[in-house]
Structures are given as structure tokens and as C-alpha cells.
Scaffold this active site. Structure first.
Site, PDB file in Angstrom:
ATOM      1  N   TYR A  24      47.795  -7.707 -74.193  1.00 30.59           N
ATOM      2  CA  TYR A  24      48.316  -6.516 -74.880  1.00 30.59           C
ATOM      3  C   TYR A  24      49.007  -5.587 -73.884  1.00 30.59           C
ATOM      4  O   TYR A  24      50.092  -5.062 -74.155  1.00 30.59           O
ATOM      5  CB  TYR A  24      47.167  -5.798 -75.594  1.00 30.59           C
ATOM      6  CG  TYR A  24      47.449  -4.348 -75.915  1.00 30.59           C
ATOM      7  CD1 TYR A  24      48.297  -3.996 -76.967  1.00 30.59           C
ATOM      8  CD2 TYR A  24      46.877  -3.324 -75.157  1.00 30.59           C
ATOM      9  CE1 TYR A  24      48.569  -2.662 -77.242  1.00 30.59           C
ATOM     10  CE2 TYR A  24      47.144  -1.988 -75.429  1.00 30.59           C
ATOM     11  CZ  TYR A  24      47.990  -1.667 -76.472  1.00 30.59           C
ATOM     12  OH  TYR A  24      48.258  -0.354 -76.732  1.00 30.59           O
ATOM     13  N   MET A  76      49.274   6.199 -72.332  1.00 36.94           N
ATOM     14  CA  MET A  76      49.027   4.812 -72.756  1.00 36.94           C
ATOM     15  C   MET A  76      47.764   4.735 -73.589  1.00 36.94           C
ATOM     16  O   MET A  76      46.738   5.335 -73.240  1.00 36.94           O
ATOM     17  CB  MET A  76      48.892   3.893 -71.536  1.00 36.94           C
ATOM     18  CG  MET A  76      50.220   3.592 -70.870  1.00 36.94           C
ATOM     19  SD  MET A  76      49.982   2.619 -69.371  1.00 36.94           S
ATOM     20  CE  MET A  76      49.193   3.815 -68.315  1.00 36.94           C
ATOM     21  N   SER A 104      47.990   9.798 -74.901  1.00 42.87           N
ATOM     22  CA  SER A 104      48.513   9.163 -76.113  1.00 42.87           C
ATOM     23  C   SER A 104      47.884   9.710 -77.389  1.00 42.87           C
ATOM     24  O   SER A 104      46.702  10.066 -77.412  1.00 42.87           O
ATOM     25  CB  SER A 104      48.240   7.658 -76.026  1.00 42.87           C
ATOM     26  OG  SER A 104      48.446   7.032 -77.271  1.00 42.87           O
ATOM     27  N   GLN A 124      51.177  13.175 -76.066  1.00 45.25           N
ATOM     28  CA  GLN A 124      52.216  12.304 -76.642  1.00 45.25           C
ATOM     29  C   GLN A 124      51.998  12.205 -78.139  1.00 45.25           C
ATOM     30  O   GLN A 124      50.972  11.690 -78.599  1.00 45.25           O
ATOM     31  CB  GLN A 124      52.165  10.924 -75.978  1.00 45.25           C
ATOM     32  CG  GLN A 124      53.146   9.910 -76.558  1.00 45.25           C
ATOM     33  CD  GLN A 124      52.564   9.141 -77.725  1.00 45.25           C
ATOM     34  OE1 GLN A 124      51.389   8.746 -77.688  1.00 45.25           O
ATOM     35  NE2 GLN A 124      53.344   8.930 -78.774  1.00 45.25           N
ATOM     36  N   THR A 152      57.386  10.805 -79.123  1.00 47.34           N
ATOM     37  CA  THR A 152      57.934   9.450 -78.966  1.00 47.34           C
ATOM     38  C   THR A 152      58.841   9.157 -80.158  1.00 47.34           C
ATOM     39  O   THR A 152      58.424   9.291 -81.308  1.00 47.34           O
ATOM     40  CB  THR A 152      56.795   8.422 -78.844  1.00 47.34           C
ATOM     41  OG1 THR A 152      56.038   8.753 -77.674  1.00 47.34           O
ATOM     42  CG2 THR A 152      57.334   7.005 -78.691  1.00 47.34           C
ATOM     43  N   LYS A 216      60.615  11.366 -75.931  1.00 52.14           N
ATOM     44  CA  LYS A 216      60.310  10.145 -75.156  1.00 52.14           C
ATOM     45  C   LYS A 216      60.916   8.916 -75.823  1.00 52.14           C
ATOM     46  O   LYS A 216      60.583   8.634 -76.987  1.00 52.14           O
ATOM     47  CB  LYS A 216      58.794   9.970 -75.062  1.00 52.14           C
ATOM     48  CG  LYS A 216      58.341   8.698 -74.352  1.00 52.14           C
ATOM     49  CD  LYS A 216      56.830   8.676 -74.194  1.00 52.14           C
ATOM     50  CE  LYS A 216      56.363   7.516 -73.341  1.00 52.14           C
ATOM     51  NZ  LYS A 216      56.354   6.234 -74.039  1.00 52.14           N
ATOM     52  N   SER A 238      63.434   5.837 -71.548  1.00 56.78           N
ATOM     53  CA  SER A 238      62.343   4.860 -71.565  1.00 56.78           C
ATOM     54  C   SER A 238      62.617   3.759 -72.564  1.00 56.78           C
ATOM     55  O   SER A 238      63.148   4.014 -73.648  1.00 56.78           O
ATOM     56  CB  SER A 238      61.045   5.589 -71.971  1.00 56.78           C
ATOM     57  OG  SER A 238      60.005   4.680 -72.244  1.00 56.78           O
ATOM     58  N   HIS A 240      59.874   2.127 -73.382  1.00 63.77           N
ATOM     59  CA  HIS A 240      58.451   1.929 -73.705  1.00 63.77           C
ATOM     60  C   HIS A 240      57.915   0.748 -72.881  1.00 63.77           C
ATOM     61  O   HIS A 240      57.102  -0.046 -73.328  1.00 63.77           O
ATOM     62  CB  HIS A 240      58.293   1.642 -75.200  1.00 63.77           C
ATOM     63  CG  HIS A 240      56.989   2.088 -75.807  1.00 63.77           C
ATOM     64  ND1 HIS A 240      56.906   3.076 -76.754  1.00 63.77           N
ATOM     65  CD2 HIS A 240      55.714   1.665 -75.626  1.00 63.77           C
ATOM     66  CE1 HIS A 240      55.637   3.240 -77.131  1.00 63.77           C
ATOM     67  NE2 HIS A 240      54.901   2.393 -76.451  1.00 63.77           N
TER      68      HIS A 240
HETATM   69  C1  LIG Z   1      49.117  -0.573 -72.791  1.00 63.96           C
HETATM   70  C2  LIG Z   1      50.202   0.406 -73.101  1.00 63.96           C
HETATM   71  C3  LIG Z   1      49.985   1.366 -74.076  1.00 63.96           C
HETATM   72  C4  LIG Z   1      50.973   2.304 -74.357  1.00 63.96           C
HETATM   73  N1  LIG Z   1      50.728   3.255 -75.304  1.00 63.96           N
HETATM   74  C5  LIG Z   1      51.678   4.188 -75.558  1.00 63.96           C
HETATM   75  C6  LIG Z   1      51.448   5.188 -76.531  1.00 63.96           C
HETATM   76  O1  LIG Z   1      50.403   5.248 -77.158  1.00 63.96           O
HETATM   77  N2  LIG Z   1      52.442   6.086 -76.755  1.00 63.96           N
HETATM   78  C7  LIG Z   1      53.631   6.057 -76.066  1.00 63.96           C
HETATM   79  O2  LIG Z   1      54.507   6.888 -76.292  1.00 63.96           O
HETATM   80  N3  LIG Z   1      53.863   5.117 -75.126  1.00 63.96           N
HETATM   81  C8  LIG Z   1      52.922   4.194 -74.867  1.00 63.96           C
HETATM   82  N4  LIG Z   1      53.174   3.237 -73.919  1.00 63.96           N
HETATM   83  C9  LIG Z   1      54.421   3.285 -73.133  1.00 63.96           C
HETATM   84  C10 LIG Z   1      54.228   4.105 -71.858  1.00 63.96           C
HETATM   85  O3  LIG Z   1      54.085   5.482 -72.138  1.00 63.96           O
HETATM   86  C11 LIG Z   1      55.436   3.964 -70.903  1.00 63.96           C
HETATM   87  O4  LIG Z   1      56.629   4.310 -71.581  1.00 63.96           O
HETATM   88  C12 LIG Z   1      55.575   2.557 -70.331  1.00 63.96           C
HETATM   89  O5  LIG Z   1      54.322   1.969 -70.116  1.00 63.96           O
HETATM   90  C13 LIG Z   1      56.345   2.622 -69.023  1.00 63.96           C
HETATM   91  O6  LIG Z   1      56.631   1.352 -68.562  1.00 63.96           O
HETATM   92  P1  LIG Z   1      55.761   0.568 -67.468  1.00 63.96           P
HETATM   93  O7  LIG Z   1      54.492   0.159 -68.132  1.00 63.96           O
HETATM   94  O8  LIG Z   1      56.617  -0.604 -67.149  1.00 63.96           O
HETATM   95  O9  LIG Z   1      55.543   1.482 -66.303  1.00 63.96           O
HETATM   96  C14 LIG Z   1      52.211   2.271 -73.651  1.00 63.96           C
HETATM   97  C15 LIG Z   1      52.416   1.289 -72.686  1.00 63.96           C
HETATM   98  C16 LIG Z   1      51.426   0.365 -72.400  1.00 63.96           C
HETATM   99  C17 LIG Z   1      51.687  -0.657 -71.329  1.00 63.96           C
END
Ligand SMILES: Cc1cc2nc3c(=O)[nH]c(=O)nc-3n(C[C@H](O)[C@H](O)[C@H](O)COP(=O)(O)O)c2cc1C
Length: 353
Positions: A24, A76, A104, A124, A152, A216, A238, A240
Site C-alpha cells: 500500500y 500520510m 492527514s 490535510q 488536497t 495540494k 504534487s 501524490h
Molecule cells: C502511504 C501514503 C499515504 C498517503 N496519504 C495521504 C493522505 O491521506 N492525504 C494526502 O493528501 N496525501 C497523502 N499521501 C501523499 C503524500 O502527502 C505525498 O504527496 C506523497 O507521499 C509524496 O511523495 P513521496 O511519497 O514520493 O515522497 C499519501 C502518500 C502515501 C505514500
């Protein structure tokens, strides 16, 4: 902390996690893990010379909040699957590291426990199927001490794989998410995904929370401009973490375009695939005020709790300092002013009309 060091961290974290959790976290829209980091690797630098010795300093502010370095922690979900204290442990590391943490919507930890660690934090927000609940969460986050709302504006592609979807985890923390809603409020949501917000959500959240709003998930200059004109104080470029749309441009491809479009009227940040200090330097030089790291922080949390996250951030900051000196400048602002980075591609609709 080099990219190879982060690869090793990912492998160590994986050893201690159930496969569906590790998968995941790694998951991407196109099934290729860590491809976005290659795009940051492709940035080329034009180091400057003959500027003499300047003192190196990483300290900056983000929306007025002082941070020791421009490396922030991305919001996250599901961090209690990495560590029993989840986001509270991450916030402890952020406090010790002089940085800021995103929290998050899907956190399984109450805001009060995160806030009491003493780090600055941004909440977030997703636009939930019941938008009153988004409003309620933003107001509760503000009351608990959040200093900005990150809205987001995209949805991830991950629901395509039911095995790794947290709501399907056998005994999962996935079921305990949204800890900042009541049981009754959670039951009103069911498993329905969020909705795509329109521009009006920016002013709405600003008013409800009484906090600045960072948008975001923007990948185009025109969207960034519209967001800022609608009242956003910041824009986070981003993908994501490559979890949005297979075949999308990378964050680095959009960064210069977004920074130009915003033209100093709002702060610009970047995330997705930042894996070493050189990537941070590239982002700063292309117009970001700070970067967020996502998965590396999640893996570090799983590997060694707050100490792991602190080590990761210290390693990245050390590398950024070294990269700045090798580029011939002392501060991120100088790196930007001297235009020391060349983006690997500049994706826009120019030439299509
Ligand atoms: C396990 C996981 C959970 C995430 N959950 C959220 C979330 O709940 N809300 C959100 O806006 N972004 C979420 N993201 C995106 C992160 O905020 C971020 O944009 C992204 O992880 C950045 O990229 P990187 O993992 O390559 O550093 C999530 C990313 C991961 C890997």
C-alpha cells in the site's frame, strides 16, 4: 541520506510490515515504484563560482512559521500501521528536527495527541462525501492548533487494487481511521470516497478554520493561478507520490511553470519522489520554498520510530547543505536567484494552440 540509503530504509521497513501494508505504501498509479525520483535525478545544475565564502543556512519560514530547514513531512494516512503512536510519533520527530508535519484527514490519532508533541502542523483536508464533515474536521484541527489547512485537490488511483486498500485490511488500522470524527459522523461516511473540490472550497475552508489554505496536488500553472486568485496562500506541486494518474507529468516537470504563474503571490512547495539532498536543492532552485517528504518518512517511522524519522531528516538536511556549497551558494534563496537548476522538461500547453 542518499537515495541508496533511502532504498535500504525501504527494504528494512518492508521486512517488519505485512505485505499488504508495505505494498500500500509503495503503490503507484502506474505500478512502477520510485519512478518519480528518477525525474528529480534528471535535473541538471549550473553551479556558480567566484562568489566567495558565504555562511550556509537552511533556516526559513513556511507561511510565517519558522523551520530549521525546508524539508517538511507530508501528510500520510495509516501511520499507526508503521508505529503504534502513528502521527504522534512523527510529530515528535518533527519537533526534535525543527520542522513541520502534515496531518492527514485519514489519521487514526486524535489531533490533541499530535498537537501535544509541540511541532507545528498543517491539517490535510479532503472534501468528504459529506462536506459538513470536512468543515467539522477543519474547525477541530484549527481549535487543536493546526497552523494551515492543506486542501488536497485530487483523488488517488489506488482503489483499483482491493488487496491493499486500507478499508479491506483484515484487522487493520484502516478501520480506525478518521479518529477526529465521532462514531456517528464516521457512519455517515461509510466507505464512500471523497469528492473533487472546486475553487469555492478554498475560501470556505479559510473562513471556517480561520487559517491560510494550501492547495495540494496542482500540476499546472493555470490551476495554481486560479487557486491563488481564489485566496490560496500556498500551492503544493504534487502527483501524490505518483499515486494519481498513470502517465501524468512528474512534479518536477510542473514546478517552474507553477512558480512562474504564481509569481511571488503565494508560497510554492513540491513533493513526490524527493529522495536526497540534491532533489531538495533542485526543487528550491526551481521555485519551491520547501519540500515535503512522504514515503521515506513513513518507512523511517516503521523502521525506528521518531529516531528513524529524525535521522532521515538530519541526513537530508546535511546533504542539502553539502549540495548548496557544491553549487556555490549559501542559501536556498541564492540558489533560486542564481537559477542554478535546469528542469528535465517543461510540460505546458505552449505551442498547442
Ligand atoms: C502511504 C501514503 C499515504 C498517503 N496519504 C495521504 C493522505 O491521506 N492525504 C494526502 O493528501 N496525501 C497523502 N499521501 C501523499 C503524500 O502527502 C505525498 O504527496 C506523497 O507521499 C509524496 O511523495 P513521496 O511519497 O514520493 O515522497 C499519501 C502518500 C502515501 C505514500
Amino acid at each position: 541520506m542518499s537515495r541508496a540509503g533511502i532504498d535500504a530504509l525501504r527494504e528494512r521497513a518492508r521486512l517488519g510490515l505485512p505485505a499488504h501494508v508495505a505494498d500500500y505504501v509503495d503503490a503507484t498509479a502506474d505500478g512502477v515504484a520510485e519512478a518519480e525520483a528518477d525525474r528529480w535525478d534528471a535535473v541538471r545544475f549550473r553551479p556558480v563560482a567566484l562568489r566567495g565564502e558565504t555562511e550556509t543556512s537552511l533556516a526559513t519560514t513556511v507561511l510565517g512559521t519558522p523551520v530549521d530547514h525546508p524539508i517538511l513531512i507530508a501528510p500520510m494516512a495509516q501511520q499507526v500501521a508503521a508505529h503504534p503512536d502513528g502521527e504522534a510519533e512523527t510529530a515528535r520527530a518533527a519537533a526534535a528536527s525543527g520542522t513541520l508535519v502534515g496531518v492527514s484527514t485519514n489519521t487514526a490519532v486524535p489531533f490533541s495527541r499530535i498537537a501535544e508533541q509541540g511541532a507545528p502542523w498543517w491539517f490535510q483536508a479532503y472534501l468528504l462525501a459529506d462536506s459538513d464533515l470536512t468543515d467539522a474536521l477543519a474547525a477541530r484541527a484549527a481549535a487543536a492548533g493546526a497552523s494551515a489547512i492543506m486542501l488536497t485537490v485530487e483523488l488517488t488511483a489506488l482503489r483499483v487494487d482491493p488487496r491493499i486498500e486500507p478499508t479491506n485490511w483484515p484487522d487493520g488500522p484502516g478501520r480506525a481511521r478518521l479518529a477526529n470524527l465521532t462514531d456517528d459522523e464516521r457512519s455517515r461516511l461509510g466507505d464512500r470516497p471523497g469528492r473533487l473540490p472546486g475553487l469555492e472550497q478554498i475560501a470556505r475552508l479559510r473562513e471556517i478554520a480561520g487559517l491560510p489554505v494550501v492547495v495540494k496536488g496542482v500540476l499546472r500553472g493555470d490551476d495554481a493561478r486560479r487557486a491563488v486568485d481564489a485566496g490560496a496562500a500556498g500551492v503544493l506541486v504534487s502527483t501524490h507520490g505518483n499515486r494519481r494518474l498513470a502517465g501524468s507529468i512528474a512534479a518536477v516537470d510542473a514546478l517552474a511553470e507553477v512558480a512562474d504563474a504564481v509569481a511571488g503571490d503565494a508560497e510554492v512547495y513540491a513533493d513526490s519522489g524527493i529522495r536526497d539532498g540534491r532533489h531538495v536543492l533542485a526543487a528550491l532552485a526551481l521555485g519551491a520554498r520547501a519540500v515535503f517528504v512522504g514515503r521515506p518518512a513513513w518507512w523511517a517511522l516503521a523502521d525506528d520510530g521518531a529516531a528513524g524519522v529524525e535521522g532521515l531528516l538530519a541526513g537530508l538536511a546535511d546533504e542539502l547543505t553539502a549540495s548548496l556549497r557544491q553549487a556555490g551558494v549559501g542559501t536556498p534563496a541564492e540558489a533560486r536567484a542564481a537559477r542554478i537548476a535546469v528542469a528535465p522538461g517543461f510540460a505546458s500547453d505552449r505551442g498547442l494552440a
